[in-house]
Design an enzyme around this catalytic site. Structure first.
Site: not given
Ligand code: 13P
Length: 260
Positions: A10-11, A95, A97, A167, A173, A213, A234
């Site tokens: 996931n960019w 997601h 976010e 997640e 993050g 992470s 991520g």
């Molecule tokens: P990170 O790997 O940066 O924690 O992000 C995870 C994520 O939200 C993937 O969708």
């Protein structure tokens, strides 16, 4: 049914078209074709078309990071799943976010999941609790509500083919993923819920991947957890050396999907 391993990059809102193309090029050189690992890249919308032209389709598949639940109409700025259907195999939906910064409600996530399925796109449905919900011991309830609501317009056949991304919001993050015990409990609870709603066969077929992470050093530990079929990566997916390392470790991890 035997499940296969899946790793999704996931960019998020990183990389312009040029940078994304460079990363694909580097990944292509660094990653071998592993028949047991499906690798999916999820760039932003404007990168999907150019990347699809240059992608080695034996190695990579594409996912969008979102999509709108109406197929066509006067919705300025939106991109529908019917517009994405020729371009992507998967769509990340719900997601945290999107739920947090774009106010996506349970109903919107449900409608997006249904719209993706209607357009032959496999949803990667993201679920997970916040730190506060975990502290309040609401994790099971939150996951239950997110799953029941998101899947409510699907048939068991649709659900069987679905991917769920667990997640935990508090692990995204950061520097370290959730502990294996925590992931194991959530994943088994999700499979249990799906079994209750759609039966044992569906619960065993649905793929569940972990995000939050995911870094190379943690891959073996996470992939050793029963019921975990892959990773939703991520920030580490933006670094081709790290992402290639993750893919290789997933390839060497346990054979999945044969659990009784
Ligand atoms: P990170 O790997 O940066 O924690 O992000 C995870 C994520 O939200 C993937 O969708």
């Amino acid at each position: 049914m035997k499940r296969s391993k899946l790793v999704v990059a996931n960019w998020k809102m990183h990389l312009n078209v040029h940078q994304a193309s460079l990363l694909v090029n580097r990944l292509d050189k660094k990653i071998a074709i592993y028949r047991d690992v499906e690798v999916v890249l999820a760039p932003n919308f404007i990168c999907l078309q150019p990347i699809s032209m240059e992608l080695d389709k034996r190695k990579f598949r594409l996912a969008s990071q979102d999509g709108y639940f109406v197929d066509e109409g006067s919705y300025t700025g939106a991109i529908s799943f019917s517009q994405l259907r020729e371009l992507v195999h998967y769509s990340i939906i719900g997601h945290s976010e999107r739920r947090r910064y774009f106010n996506e409600s349970l109903d919107v996530v449900r409608d997006k999941v249904a719209a993706a399925v209607r357009n032959n796109i496999t949803p990667i449905l993201c679920v997970g609790e916040t730190r506060e919900e975990r502290n309040q011991k609401e994790t099971k309830q939150v996951l239950h509500d997110q799953i029941v609501s998101a899947l409510s317009n699907l048939t068991s056949e649709d659900v069987e083919n679905l991917v769920i991304g667990y997640e935990p919001v508090w692990a995204i993050g950061g520097k370290e993923p959730a502990k294996p015990d925590t992931i194991a409990q959530a994943v088994s609870w999700l499979r249990y819920q799906i079994g209750e709603l759609y039966g044992e066969k569906v619960a065993k077929s649905v793929r569940i991947i972990y995000g939050g992470s995911d870094e190379p050093e943690y891959v073996n530990g996470i992939m050793a957890i029963e019921g975990v079929d892959g990773l939703l990566v991520g920030h580490a997916s933006l670094n081709y050396v790290q992402f290639a390392d993750i893919i290789e470790r997933v390839h060497h991890s346990r054979v999945i999907g044969n659990e009784e």
